[in-house]
Motif scaffolding. Structure first.
Motif, PDB file in Angstrom:
ATOM      1  N   LEU A 108      -0.026   4.675 -12.879  1.00 36.69           N
ATOM      2  CA  LEU A 108       1.226   5.158 -13.071  1.00 36.69           C
ATOM      3  C   LEU A 108       1.421   5.229 -14.627  1.00 36.69           C
ATOM      4  CD1 LEU A 108       4.064   6.555 -12.480  1.00 36.69           C
ATOM      5  CD2 LEU A 108       4.691   4.033 -12.241  1.00 36.69           C
TER       6      LEU A 108
ATOM      7  N   ASN B 225       0.776  -1.174  -0.009  1.00 38.72           N
ATOM      8  CA  ASN B 225       0.088   0.205   0.056  1.00 38.72           C
ATOM      9  C   ASN B 225       0.719   1.198   0.136  1.00 38.72           C
ATOM     10  OD1 ASN B 225      -2.193  -1.592   0.264  1.00 38.72           O
ATOM     11  ND2 ASN B 225      -2.616  -1.498   2.363  1.00 38.72           N
ATOM     12  N   LYS B 226       2.127   1.144   0.530  1.00 37.85           N
ATOM     13  CA  LYS B 226       2.789   2.326   0.725  1.00 37.85           C
ATOM     14  C   LYS B 226       4.111   2.583  -0.022  1.00 37.85           C
ATOM     15  CE  LYS B 226       0.934   3.386   5.603  1.00 37.85           C
ATOM     16  NZ  LYS B 226       1.111   3.401   6.974  1.00 37.85           N
ATOM     17  N   CYS B 227       4.409   1.500  -0.465  1.00 36.98           N
ATOM     18  CA  CYS B 227       5.805   1.518  -1.068  1.00 36.98           C
ATOM     19  C   CYS B 227       5.786   2.155  -2.492  1.00 36.98           C
ATOM     20  CB  CYS B 227       5.991   0.166  -1.572  1.00 36.98           C
ATOM     21  SG  CYS B 227       5.414  -0.609  -3.078  1.00 36.98           S
ATOM     22  N   THR B 228       6.898   2.953  -2.926  1.00 38.67           N
ATOM     23  CA  THR B 228       6.888   3.460  -4.279  1.00 38.67           C
ATOM     24  C   THR B 228       6.982   2.445  -5.376  1.00 38.67           C
ATOM     25  OG1 THR B 228       8.632   5.058  -3.092  1.00 38.67           O
ATOM     26  CG2 THR B 228       8.581   4.826  -5.548  1.00 38.67           C
ATOM     27  N   VAL B 229       6.160   2.691  -6.282  1.00 39.23           N
ATOM     28  CA  VAL B 229       5.970   2.003  -7.539  1.00 39.23           C
ATOM     29  C   VAL B 229       6.934   2.636  -8.329  1.00 39.23           C
ATOM     30  CG1 VAL B 229       4.035   0.699  -6.846  1.00 39.23           C
ATOM     31  CG2 VAL B 229       3.901   2.716  -8.399  1.00 39.23           C
ATOM     32  N   LEU B 230       7.496   2.091  -9.401  1.00 39.76           N
ATOM     33  CA  LEU B 230       8.336   2.627 -10.365  1.00 39.76           C
ATOM     34  C   LEU B 230       8.360   2.035 -11.706  1.00 39.76           C
ATOM     35  CD1 LEU B 230      11.538   1.404 -10.690  1.00 39.76           C
ATOM     36  CD2 LEU B 230      11.451   1.530  -8.294  1.00 39.76           C
ATOM     37  N   MET B 231       8.771   2.760 -12.865  1.00 44.32           N
ATOM     38  CA  MET B 231       8.838   2.114 -14.073  1.00 44.32           C
ATOM     39  C   MET B 231      10.058   2.899 -14.753  1.00 44.32           C
ATOM     40  SD  MET B 231       5.453   1.928 -16.300  1.00 44.32           S
ATOM     41  CE  MET B 231       6.167   2.663 -17.848  1.00 44.32           C
TER      42      MET B 231
ATOM     43  N   TRP C 102      10.799   6.679 -13.645  1.00 46.72           N
ATOM     44  CA  TRP C 102       9.485   7.579 -12.738  1.00 46.72           C
ATOM     45  C   TRP C 102       9.182   6.577 -11.584  1.00 46.72           C
ATOM     46  CZ3 TRP C 102      10.091   6.433 -17.911  1.00 46.72           C
ATOM     47  CH2 TRP C 102      10.133   7.692 -18.893  1.00 46.72           C
ATOM     48  N   LEU C 103       8.899   7.577 -10.472  1.00 44.15           N
ATOM     49  CA  LEU C 103       8.608   7.033  -9.130  1.00 44.15           C
ATOM     50  C   LEU C 103       7.376   7.400  -8.848  1.00 44.15           C
ATOM     51  CD1 LEU C 103      12.004   7.922  -7.237  1.00 44.15           C
ATOM     52  CD2 LEU C 103      11.438   5.711  -8.250  1.00 44.15           C
ATOM     53  N   SER C 104       6.399   6.738  -8.287  1.00 44.49           N
ATOM     54  CA  SER C 104       5.259   7.104  -8.054  1.00 44.49           C
ATOM     55  C   SER C 104       4.976   6.447  -6.339  1.00 44.49           C
ATOM     56  CB  SER C 104       4.106   6.477  -8.811  1.00 44.49           C
ATOM     57  OG  SER C 104       2.841   6.578  -8.047  1.00 44.49           O
TER      58      SER C 104
ATOM     59  N   GLU D 254      12.212   0.583  -3.678  1.00 45.47           N
ATOM     60  CA  GLU D 254      11.730   1.989  -4.190  1.00 45.47           C
ATOM     61  C   GLU D 254      12.550   2.660  -4.983  1.00 45.47           C
ATOM     62  OE1 GLU D 254      13.010   0.878  -1.392  1.00 45.47           O
ATOM     63  OE2 GLU D 254      13.904   2.505   0.233  1.00 45.47           O
ATOM     64  N   ASN D 255      13.559   1.947  -5.462  1.00 46.65           N
ATOM     65  CA  ASN D 255      14.571   2.598  -6.454  1.00 46.65           C
ATOM     66  C   ASN D 255      15.067   1.630  -7.278  1.00 46.65           C
ATOM     67  OD1 ASN D 255      17.436   3.445  -7.500  1.00 46.65           O
ATOM     68  ND2 ASN D 255      16.787   5.249  -6.546  1.00 46.65           N
TER      69      ASN D 255
ATOM     70  N   ARG E  29      -1.872   0.383  -8.801  1.00 45.17           N
ATOM     71  CA  ARG E  29      -1.103   1.580  -8.724  1.00 45.17           C
ATOM     72  C   ARG E  29      -0.099   1.880 -10.107  1.00 45.17           C
ATOM     73  NH1 ARG E  29       2.009   1.674  -3.754  1.00 45.17           N
ATOM     74  NH2 ARG E  29       2.689   3.387  -4.291  1.00 45.17           N
TER      75      ARG E  29
ATOM     76  N   PRO F  69       2.306   6.942  -2.779  1.00 41.81           N
ATOM     77  CA  PRO F  69       1.051   7.618  -2.359  1.00 41.81           C
ATOM     78  C   PRO F  69       1.533   8.916  -1.197  1.00 41.81           C
ATOM     79  CG  PRO F  69       1.526   5.258  -1.763  1.00 41.81           C
ATOM     80  CD  PRO F  69       2.774   5.546  -2.215  1.00 41.81           C
TER      81      PRO F  69
END
Lengths: 862, 57
Positions: free
Chosen positions: A266, A100-106, B39-41, A118-119, A262, B43
């Protein structure tokens, strides 16, 4: 490049011109740099910028890697906040809090999305498993930041981690003997190392919304059952725990769906706000659609399948807890979706070539993955980011050929993109179609070191045999037994909607046999490395008056180590059942769902094994001692004792004799008889007297991974002529480097003398002549070799086909050899990523040429 | 006040999303290093603040 020397065979002179004539103009030392051929500009771009997280000698090979903070932070936060709730619910809430709280990234150009940190340069950490591992990261340049927060987290878990909970069941002496990592691997509760075969099938076929519905229905039924007239405690008390398990499944599956969505958001935000290229914008919107539906809903096309598989992988191997491996029968798993997209074109229509690109993208995604492993595990798998091994080929449940066009797409992608991971296992069966076997050969010939080959019939029969020990009477059926992949590098394990292996404490754990043999010669004392009593006192070397005395002392040391390792595994499982539940894994397993049981606890199909590594150093040592001391009486035990404690210095003539004693792998009856006795009587014979949690008899797996160098450095001189610190043998049944001098078929004959039924798997590394394999006869010779190998009932073989010249050039100028891949043992690695010592062991493997006698034995028609 | 709701990186979570909460958004930022863009997303809540604030146009 020079072509292979001509030979006289069946009255004819056989020349070996290159199959691709232009290769004769390529300098030998640059061959593999010219082979990669990514199928699209996109896969080429991603490969050029890959964020490798390979490790060697305990360090990450590239700069900028760091331990992540988010997983630790959010897991610990929710775990503390949920005090008082059932432990399985706490686990679900804690993992859900991460999602729920982690950073999602692409990243640019990506199509398959999903990360574990997170990175893109970070790896996740697992303080709830082993706070020691986090402490190790904190003492290095990879420390998570801020370090004060990491310290607070470590302080909390130092009383609550699996490690903290496990230590109390041993004496200090026993803990030291295990943690020192010499004769045996430290217990799973200490390292947190795990292995799993995820039931990918249920996510693909059902989707998680359906799994939630099932759990809800079970809860409803259980609550009705509790309320029905006439309370019977024995029947109903278990329902309380089951309800908690089903509730935990619902919590986690909802969190996974929201997490994937999420990513969907994004993609949409990037398409609408960041992306200028209309084509990429369109693709991002397609990705937004896929990640909204998947893994919530069933997959309808190949793109769906790939994304669902990656999310499932991340959850089972990287987020809920750490687990190594990439176990799946990929061509069977994805075949229905390949068929829908490529053949029937009913959903996500694409060509075979576009499917190949998708498999290239998968390989690139896997290559970038990082695991927050402890230092020792960063040492013993040199050149790898983690162990990724998928399986293809073999036979289906109805005994038909398991190869299909999806198999070919997977292999073609591997040839095109040239990444060392994921490694591939090809299950060899005479029914396997020639077209696919040709692609298998091309992968091997091009030097990838994979596919490794497993004997399809033996693997299937092994699962049927083990099913008889099922505690629930619900092991695999003969039809289901055809569905297997390698759990890690070597051991077959069932794949499917239920009955697959969920924990390493079922299979794996390791005994280092060469070190065990070394301490046998010293009354159980480790004089050369740890300076402690590492095993029981089984007699001084000079008291072992007969070969049978020596044999018995070694047997006792071996038994002590395998008993200790398996006690550690089952203790770890005992703790995992109570404190390390896996709500997500349980939710996607049909057995856990039906029975309301956690995946750690439910065992339907036993898959017990213990790695037994360094057997050939031991065998060759036993052979040398029998020959020179007990039979020929050329030397005394006192002389050997002195020579070994001097690392052979001052005993040069004696050393030469021990080095020149018969060695395994030359079809030598004297040496092979002792090998046979060791593998059947001690290795398999002692192991099968041990029964683990699942009820199955323990079986040995011979494989070195990369421990041959690491553990070799911890092992003193041995009677086979090894100097102290030199590498162990590099496989379960591979002849020692450079000692197999009678050709490739003599190796097969030696190996075939050992009854492979008692071994769960036994790794055979072979290095084949590159000029012969790249010649116009290469495929015919290799195919005949493989057919003979199958008929000899050998369960495994894998190949290096790389020249010494090219490897030495890569040692001189590593920056020019990024695409040079070699087989280590059970996995492949970029040559430039492994340490020099390991590189030298690969170079020193015997490069086997097929001579006339070999060709005759194989019955090759040239 | 430079709160998240006024930031260029703030994208409100749609009301029909699984993780919807009043005032919740995705903070989406582009970063670049020698290996390329990503890109970082993350909450965030609309009344939050951070060092990366960039006012919406």
């Amino acid at each position: 490049m020079e072509q292979a020397k001509s030979i006289e065979y069946k009255g004819k002179v056989i020349d070996f011109p290159y199959e691709k004539p232009e290769e004769k103009d390529i300098p030998l030392e640059h061959l593999h740099q010219k082979m990669a051929n990514p199928s699209t500009g996109r896969t080429k771009r991603i490969k050029d910028r890959l964020r490798y997280k390979h490790t060697a000698v305990g360090e990450f090979c590239e700069e900028g890697i760091r331990g992540g903070m988010e997983r630790m932070r959010y897991y610990t936060e929710a775990y503390k906040a949920s005090e008082g709730q059932p432990e399985v619910i706490r686990r679900a809430l804690s993992v859900a809090n991460i999602l729920n709280k982690c950073t999602v990234l692409m990243q640019e150009d990506e199509f398959i999305v999903g990360y574990n940190a997170e990175n893109p340069n970070f790896v996740p950490l697992y303080p709830e498993l082993s706070h020691f591992t986090v402490m190790d990261y904190m003492q290095s340049k990879y420390s998570p930041q801020p370090v004060e927060e990491a310290q607070e987290i470590v302080d909390f878990w130092s009383k609550n981690s699996l490690l903290a909970r496990g230590m109390g069941y041993y004496t200090q002496e026993e803990l030291l003997r295990q943690f020192i990592f010499t004769t045996m691997e430290a217990p799973a509760f200490a390292s947190g190392f795990n292995s799993i075969v995820p039931p990918y099938e249920t996510v693909q076929e059902d989707g998680l919304l359906k799994r939630i519905e099932l759990a809800e229905a079970h809860i409803k039924e259980a609550i009705e059952q509790l309320a029905a007239p006439y309370w019977v405690a024995s029947e109903r008390m278990p329902l309380f725990d089951k309800i908690d398990v089903w509730r935990s499944m619902i919590i986690i599956d909802k969190a996974v769906i929201a997490w994937a969505r999420r990513y969907s958001r994004l993609c949409k935000i990037l398409a609408e706000n960041f992306e200028a290229d209309p084509k990429r914008k369109e693709e991002l919107l397609e990705m937004a659609d896929i990640n909204h539906r998947i893994p919530a809903e069933p997959c309808k096309g190949l793109k769906d399948g790939m994304q669902a598989k990656w999310y499932t992988y991340l959850m089972c191997h990287a987020i809920e807890r750490y687990a190594s491996g990439y176990a799946q029968k990929e061509d069977k798993l994805l075949w229905p979706l390949y068929k829908a997209s490529v053949i029937d074109k009913t959903f996500q229509p694409m060509t075979h070539q576009q499917a190949v690109e998708l498999f290239e993208l998968e390989r690139l995604k896997v290559s970038e993955h990082g695991a927050g492993k402890a230092r020792l595990f960063r040492e013993v798998f040199p050149g790898s980011n983690d162990l990724f091994i998928l399986a293809v080929g073999g036979t289906n449940g109805d005994n038909s050929d398991g190869c299909n066009d999806c198999t070919d797409a997977i292999l073609q992608a591997a040839i095109n993109i040239r990444t060392p991971e994921p490694s591939i296992v090809f299950r060899w069966h005479p029914k396997g179609r020639l077209k696919t076997k040709r692609l298998v050969f091309e992968c091997i010939r091009d030097g990838m070191g994979f596919p490794s080959i497993m004997h399809d019939v033996k693997g299937t029969n092994q699962l049927i045999y083990l099913s008889k020990f099922s505690k629930t009477g619900n092991g695999v059926t003969p039809e289901e037994a055809h569905d297997w992949a390698n759990v890690l590098c070597m051991s077959p394990g069932h794949v499917g909607r239920r009955k697959s292996q969920k924990v390493r404490t079922e299979g794996a754990g390791t005994i280092y046999v060469a070190k065990t043999f070394e301490i046998t010669l010293n009354n159980g004392f480790d004089w050369s490395y740890a300076n402690i009593q590492s095993g029981p006192e089984t007699g001084k070397l000079t008291d072992l008056k007969t070969f049978e005395d020596l044999w018995e002392a070694f047997r006792q040391q071996y038994l002590y180590a395998i008993d200790m390792v398996n006690r550690g595994k089952d203790l770890s499982r005992h703790l995992e059942i109570r404190f390390m539940q896996m709500p997500f894994v349980s939710s996607i397993d049909d057995g856990c769902m039906e029975l309301g049981m956690d995946a750690n606890e439910l065992s339907e199909q036993p898959n017990p094994w213990t790695n037994s590594i360094g057997g050939i150093v031991t065998v060759n040592s036993l052979v040398a001692m029998k020959k020179l001391i007990y039979d020929d009486k050329k030397y005394t035990l006192e002389q050997l004792d002195e020579a070994l404690h001097s690392n052979w210095v001052g005993f040069e003539e004696m050393h030469k004799d021990f080095l020149n004693a018969p060695k395994f792998g030359n079809d030598d009856e004297y040496a092979d008889a002792i090998a046979k006795r060791y593998y059947e009587e001690i290795c398999a014979g002692e192991m099968k007297k041990i029964f683990n949690y699942s009820g199955g008899p323990m079986m040995p797996v011979g494989q070195a991974v990369g421990t041959n160098v690491e553990m070799g450095s911890r092992t003193g001189p041995t009677p086979d002529g090894r100097f102290g610190g030199e590498a162990h043998d590099d496989g379960g049944i591979s002849p020692y480097y450079g000692t197999d001098k009678k050709g490739p078929t003599a190796v097969l004959r030696s190996v075939a003398k050992i009854n492979s039924e008692g071994q769960k798997a036994n790794l055979l590394n072979q290095r084949l002549s590159q000029p012969q394999m790249r010649s116009k006869h290469g495929f015919n010779i290799w195919l005949a070799y493989m057919n003979t190998w199958f008929d000899l009932d050998i369960d495994h073989v894998q190949f290096n086909v790389v020249s010494t010249e090219e490897m030495k050039d890569a040692q001189r100028e590593p920056e020019k050899h990024g695409d040079l891949i070699v087989r280590i043992a059970g996995y492949s690695a970029r040559f430039v990523d492994i340490n020099t010592y390991q590189q030298n062991t690969i170079i020193s493997r015997t490069e086997q040429d097929f001579g006339a006698e070999d060709l005759e034995y194989l019955g090759v028609d040239l | 006040m430079s709160t998240c709701s006024k930031c260029k990186s703030f994208f409100a979570v749609p009301a029909d999303a699984d993780d919807y909460a009043e005032g919740k958004g995705d903070c989406v930022r582009e970063e670049k290093d020698e290996k390329g863009k990503f890109w970082l997303s993350k909450p965030v809540m609309e009344n939050g603040t951070c060092e990366f604030f960039k006012e919406k146009n």
